[in-house]
Design a protein around this motif. Structure first.
Motif, short mmCIF file in Angstrom:
data_model
loop_
_atom_site.label_atom_id
_atom_site.label_comp_id
_atom_site.label_asym_id
_atom_site.label_seq_id
_atom_site.Cartn_x
_atom_site.Cartn_y
_atom_site.Cartn_z
N GLU A 175 -28.04 -26.02 25.12
CA GLU A 175 -27.20 -24.97 26.01
C GLU A 175 -27.40 -23.65 25.35
N VAL B 5 -26.02 -19.91 24.69
CA VAL B 5 -24.80 -19.55 23.86
C VAL B 5 -24.78 -18.07 24.07
N TYR C 150 -22.87 -14.61 27.59
CA TYR C 150 -22.32 -15.50 26.69
C TYR C 150 -21.68 -16.71 27.24
N ARG C 151 -21.94 -17.88 26.74
CA ARG C 151 -21.15 -19.06 27.07
C ARG C 151 -19.80 -18.81 27.00
N GLU C 152 -18.90 -19.45 27.97
CA GLU C 152 -17.61 -19.19 28.19
C GLU C 152 -16.85 -19.57 26.91
N GLY D 262 -29.07 -17.90 30.26
CA GLY D 262 -28.45 -19.00 29.42
C GLY D 262 -29.23 -20.25 29.91
#
Length: 125
Positions: free
Chosen positions: A45, A47, A59-61, A107
């Motif tokens: 995933e 990041v 940015y990943r949440e 992402g």
């Protein structure tokens, strides 16, 4: 094109790490860079990612406000400052690079062609 990730390790929950991704064979500031992670049994995933053209970031949440991606063009290196680490952040972290990654795909692992080997981050509770 080679990417070398380093700086992982074992930390306690709440502490910080700053993995780095050093490039060789190409100039990193001409490439979009992403940090990805993969925990055992889970898919890779996105990041944090940074665009070469305008510095736009993704940015990943779950890491917003805790992780910061930055690049040092003089050192041809990208960093991922990880603060307030949580056990769920534990994974192998990879850096990746490519050119012309569209914003909506920043992402997405498939948007990057060049990958470094991973660096392991372990977070103890």
């Amino acid at each position: 094109v080679q990417l070398q990730a380093s700086g992982g390790g074992l930390v306690q929950s709440g502490n910080s790490l700053r993995p780095s991704c050093a490039a060789s064979g190409f100039t990193l500031d001409n490439y979009d860079i992403g940090w990805f992670r993969q925990a055992p049994g889970k898919e890779r995933e996105g990041v944090a990612c940074i665009s070469s053209s305008d510095g736009n970031t993704y940015y990943r949440e779950s890491v917003k406000g805790r992780f910061t991606i930055s690049r040092d063009n003089a050192k041809n290196t990208v960093y991922l400052q990880m603060s307030t680490l949580k056990p769920e952040d534990a994974a192998v972290y990879y850096c990746a690079a490519d050119r012309g990654v569209i914003t909506s795909s920043m992402g997405v692992p498939g948007a990057y062609d060049y990958w470094g080997q991973g660096t392991l981050v372990t977070v103890s509770s």
